[in-house]
Write an enzyme that holds these catalytic residues in place. Structure first.
Site, PDB file in Angstrom:
ATOM      1  N   GLU A 261      18.082 -48.058   4.106  1.00  0.00           N
ATOM      2  CA  GLU A 261      18.091 -47.044   5.017  1.00  0.00           C
ATOM      3  C   GLU A 261      17.052 -45.823   4.358  1.00  0.00           C
ATOM      4  O   GLU A 261      16.545 -45.256   4.909  1.00  0.00           O
ATOM      5  CB  GLU A 261      19.303 -46.434   5.347  1.00  0.00           C
ATOM      6  CG  GLU A 261      20.240 -47.240   6.046  1.00  0.00           C
ATOM      7  CD  GLU A 261      20.983 -48.484   5.310  1.00  0.00           C
ATOM      8  OE1 GLU A 261      20.769 -48.528   4.105  1.00  0.00           O
ATOM      9  OE2 GLU A 261      22.007 -49.070   5.984  1.00  0.00           O
TER      10      GLU A 261
ATOM     11  N   PHE B  25      36.787 -48.003   8.795  1.00  0.00           N
ATOM     12  CA  PHE B  25      35.925 -48.723   8.043  1.00  0.00           C
ATOM     13  C   PHE B  25      34.500 -48.138   8.392  1.00  0.00           C
ATOM     14  O   PHE B  25      34.176 -47.796   9.499  1.00  0.00           O
ATOM     15  CB  PHE B  25      35.901 -50.127   8.520  1.00  0.00           C
ATOM     16  CG  PHE B  25      34.870 -51.090   8.002  1.00  0.00           C
ATOM     17  CD1 PHE B  25      34.919 -51.181   6.601  1.00  0.00           C
ATOM     18  CD2 PHE B  25      33.884 -51.488   8.853  1.00  0.00           C
ATOM     19  CE1 PHE B  25      34.085 -52.048   6.174  1.00  0.00           C
ATOM     20  CE2 PHE B  25      32.785 -52.447   8.312  1.00  0.00           C
ATOM     21  CZ  PHE B  25      32.869 -52.649   6.836  1.00  0.00           C
ATOM     22  N   GLN B  26      33.652 -48.001   7.277  1.00  0.00           N
ATOM     23  CA  GLN B  26      32.243 -47.367   7.375  1.00  0.00           C
ATOM     24  C   GLN B  26      32.277 -46.164   8.336  1.00  0.00           C
ATOM     25  O   GLN B  26      31.415 -45.575   8.782  1.00  0.00           O
ATOM     26  CB  GLN B  26      31.494 -48.361   8.053  1.00  0.00           C
ATOM     27  CG  GLN B  26      31.095 -49.676   7.106  1.00  0.00           C
ATOM     28  CD  GLN B  26      29.751 -50.397   7.569  1.00  0.00           C
ATOM     29  OE1 GLN B  26      29.503 -50.402   8.775  1.00  0.00           O
ATOM     30  NE2 GLN B  26      29.316 -50.964   6.655  1.00  0.00           N
TER      31      GLN B  26
ATOM     32  N   LYS C 189      30.120 -44.562  18.294  1.00  0.00           N
ATOM     33  CA  LYS C 189      29.848 -45.714  18.980  1.00  0.00           C
ATOM     34  C   LYS C 189      30.308 -45.575  20.380  1.00  0.00           C
ATOM     35  O   LYS C 189      29.383 -46.241  21.384  1.00  0.00           O
ATOM     36  CB  LYS C 189      30.477 -47.051  18.282  1.00  0.00           C
ATOM     37  CG  LYS C 189      30.032 -48.487  18.765  1.00  0.00           C
ATOM     38  CD  LYS C 189      30.740 -49.480  17.929  1.00  0.00           C
ATOM     39  CE  LYS C 189      30.275 -50.858  18.261  1.00  0.00           C
ATOM     40  NZ  LYS C 189      30.625 -51.799  17.499  1.00  0.00           N
TER      41      LYS C 189
ATOM     42  N   MET D 266       6.498 -39.200 -17.100  1.00  0.00           N
ATOM     43  CA  MET D 266       6.701 -37.720 -17.294  1.00  0.00           C
ATOM     44  C   MET D 266       7.870 -37.343 -18.109  1.00  0.00           C
ATOM     45  O   MET D 266       7.673 -36.497 -18.793  1.00  0.00           O
ATOM     46  CB  MET D 266       6.806 -37.270 -15.728  1.00  0.00           C
ATOM     47  CG  MET D 266       6.606 -35.732 -15.836  1.00  0.00           C
ATOM     48  SD  MET D 266       4.999 -35.237 -16.473  1.00  0.00           S
ATOM     49  CE  MET D 266       4.023 -34.990 -15.066  1.00  0.00           C
TER      50      MET D 266
END
Lengths: 560, 159
Positions: free
Chosen positions: A49, A111-112, A161, A470
């Site tokens: 993602e 969940f999630q 959802k 760096m």
């Protein structure tokens, strides 16, 4: 007629002119993905993602359109957070969508499930949790408006959802009803423009200091006119790179920590500093008390909160840089500053950007110079973060805006490669190079699969020095060469990795092979990774030590 | 310097979180904050007290104005204004000091709103200095519980 939330989502995106979205599916966005299956919108499946949101960011930076990305709930959504913070710091118009567990399950530690609305409040321009499908269309329209207008920024929309599944009659767009923007408050802009013109007329040593806002506003043309008419040298920030042609005689290149000496000297000596869409970042100003100590300050910015945030401004002008510069230009008559320009020419002659060209190793600066030559300065350059980024900024001169894609404010390693994918999707006809480090590239290297699958023909030039360069440079200069956890050891075989993903890989170990490799990469109709094995301990110079004044720069040979 | 700032905001979910997130992210402090609906139920009014030098207060106001849900920000410290705070105080009261507490309550034009064999509960409204003075006087009696609303304020009408 009724439409489902998912259908409203896709239809509204199309209405707003969206043709491409970057994303990664999951349980909580299944209804939306089902709608995308049959839609004309191109969906580019990234492998993480974070890759999706950086790609959307790169797409937005080069096109000026809002970048769109989508992720599922929970871990999908939290993986967007870095990308949101990145876009927020650099004022990139972006709309990120996350799925959410059904409204009835929110707050149950389902969940999630993650409270992505709460998590992203500080890193978005605005965000939404849409709990009612009847509001979805309004929210989508508002999001496009908010992301693109004023000072642009990312907007996150969290869609449960069940809201994607539910149907409603309210799917048509209406006039947006948001509280009015709190602009210019009490400033009379015409009066301010007059004052600014007067200050420019009276200035003997003026400097234009130009940031990303000038690019966002599309102010390159009036900027060039103003600089030429009033004979004012121009220095840009990292974000402002390309807003003014860097091959122009009035260009001073970049200022600040790794800016050119002549830019930093000019700002320090200036009697008038005209800041345009820039925010006096610490990487630009160094010690703020000694920044432009002799200069009156004009500041043009669309965000009133940037005025006098860091440094007291004498003539603030709140508004669109393009409009203000055009108006300002009309009020000025031609003027020359021969003494000032002579002084600057002298600095340019005495203190050019340079590096040690002796020895048989490939110098990273040389690689960037060669990429510049071979692509004739016309490529879109994405960068990672660190030395690669600074060398790209110093040695790849850009003559047009929206061509430099780099994580300026947040400094996100791993941004450049996925952003280059987004940039190539946005500008398929231009050559897109990601100038990378071996450290940064490995943070999002999995997106090679995306580039290969979707035939996104980007070129990755790894300036491979085997270090987190760096950080190592700071350890060398400020921590007595104690290289704590900055050595990456034996590099992975980047050529084999590229080939493993189905891309092309080239390894370059000799300076004379640099140019042929770049040419070969450009002729290859595939994503190509070029692994340039460069001098391991090359440093970026000049360098202003943190907290120092910007005219106190370290140079080649210092610190060792 | 201490400033009293009023903010009109959209009365919707998440707005308070945005404001408090702004203050913590930018290192501004909030000394008190009170929120309530206005005549228009879609709009809330916040009164917040913050402190800092002029540059910080200017940033507080500008950053508040940047928020999408913010409709209007006014720094009352720039004008004439009235302010009130309410406090509820549960004070331990025995036969010896009960009369004294009642007297203090009276002086500050407070009300007794609850009585028990061992306590008195007072309601007092006033400017913050007045409330602090009263708390100072009651402290030796033993304050068991205290609840303050935080300041609410508005500009004076033009005369």
């Amino acid at each position: 007629m009724k439409k489902s939330g998912a259908k409203i989502f896709v239809d509204t995106l199309i209405e707003h002119g969206v043709d491409t979205i970057f994303g990664f599916p999951g349980g909580a966005v299944l209804p939306i993905y089902d709608q995308l299956y049959q839609s004309p919108v191109r969906h580019i499946l990234t492998r993480h993602e974070q890759g999706a949101i950086h790609a959307a960011d790169g797409y937005a930076r080069v096109t000026g359109k809002a970048g769109i990305c989508i992720a599922t709930s929970g871990p999908g959504a939290t993986n967007l957070v870095t990308g949101l913070a990145n876009a927020f710091m650099d004022s990139v118009p972006l709309i990120a969508f996350s799925g959410q567990v059904p409204t009835s399950m929110i707050g149950n530690d389902s969940f999630q499930e993650a409270d992505i609305y709460g998590i992203t409040i500080p890193v978005t321009k605005y965000n939404y949790l849409v709990k009612d499908v009847n509001n979805l269309r309004r929210v989508l329209d508002e999001a496009f408006h908010i992301a693109r207008t004023g000072r642009p920024g990312p907007v996150l929309i969290d869609i449960p959802k069940d809201v994607q599944i539910k149907e409603t009659e309210f799917w048509e767009g209406k006039e947006i009803d948001l509280p009015p923007n709190h602009r210019a408050d009490d400033l009379d802009i015409q009066k301010q423009i007059k004052r600014a013109a007067e200050a420019i007329r009276n200035a003997k040593r003026p400097v234009l200091y130009v940031g990303g806002g000038a690019i966002i506003s599309g102010a390159s043309e009036p900027l060039k006119k103003l600089a030429e008419k009033a004979s004012i040298p121009v220095t840009t920030t990292l974000m402002g790179k390309g807003s003014f042609p860097e091959t122009h005689p009035l260009s001073l290149g970049m200022l600040g920590m790794h800016g050119t000496k002549y830019a930093n000297y000019a700002v320090t000596e200036a009697d008038l500093l005209i800041a345009i869409g820039a925010r006096f970042d610490d990487r630009v100003t160094g010690d703020i008390k000694r920044f432009a100590p002799n200069a009156g300050i004009i500041h043009i910015d669309i965000d009133p909160a940037e005025i006098s945030k860091i440094i007291k401004v004498d003539i603030p002008m709140v508004g669109d840089a393009n409009d203000i510069l055009s108006a300002l230009c009309k009020m000025l008559e031609s003027k020359r500053h021969p003494e000032w320009l002579d002084k600057i020419a002298e600095w340019k002659r005495d203190y050019p950007l340079s590096y040690d060209k002796s020895g048989n190793e490939i110098k990273p600066q040389y690689v960037v110079e060669k990429i510049y030559e071979v692509t004739k300065g016309d490529a879109i350059i994405a960068t990672e973060v660190g030395q690669n980024q600074m060398w790209a900024a110093q040695y790849y001169l850009l003559d047009r805006p929206r061509s430099f894609v780099s994580s300026g404010g947040l400094g996100t390693m791993g941004f450049g490669f996925p952003a280059s994918i987004g940039a190539k999707v946005g500008c398929p006809d231009r050559v897109v190079f990601d100038i990378a480090g071996d450290g940064s590239f490995q943070m999002t290297i999995q997106e090679l699969a995306t580039a290969v699958q979707d035939g996104i023909n980007v070129k990755i030039a790894i300036l491979n020095n085997g270090y987190l360069g760096m950080v190592r440079q700071w350890q060398e200069i400020f921590f007595g060469r104690r290289y704590s956890s900055t050595c990456l050891g034996k590099s992975p075989d980047f050529v084999a990795i590229a080939k493993g993903y189905g891309a092309e890989g080239i390894r370059v170990t000799k300076p004379e092979d640099v140019e042929p490799a770049i040419k070969q990469a450009l002729q290859t109709d595939k994503p190509v990774v070029i692994d340039f094995c460069v001098s391991p301990e090359e440093n970026v110079f000049p360098m202003v030590p943190p907290g120092e004044a910007i005219d106190k720069m370290l140079d080649q040979g210092s610190g060792k | 310097m201490r400033h009293t700032i009023t903010v009109l905001v959209e009365n919707k979910f998440g707005v308070l979180a945005r404001i408090s997130s702004l203050f913590s992210a930018r290192g501004f402090n909030i000394e008190s904050l009170s929120v309530g609906e206005t005549i228009d139920p879609t709009i809330s009014r916040m009164t917040l007290v913050t402190s800092g030098d002029d540059q910080i207060i200017e940033q507080v106001i500008k950053q508040l104005r940047r928020l999408i849900d913010v409709i209007k920000v006014s720094d009352l410290s720039d004008m004439e204004y009235v302010e009130r705070e309410m406090v509820l105080l549960k004070v331990s009261a025995d036969s010896q000091n009960r009369a004294e507490i009642l007297r203090i309550c009276d002086i500050f034009r407070g009300k007794i709103i609850d009585v028990s064999p061992k306590t008195l509960t007072l309601e007092v409204t006033g400017v913050q200095d007045k409330i602090s003075a009263m708390i100072g006087l009651l402290k030796p009696m033993g304050i068991i519980e205290i609840a303050r609303t935080g300041k609410v304020a508005m500009s004076r009408a033009k005369k």
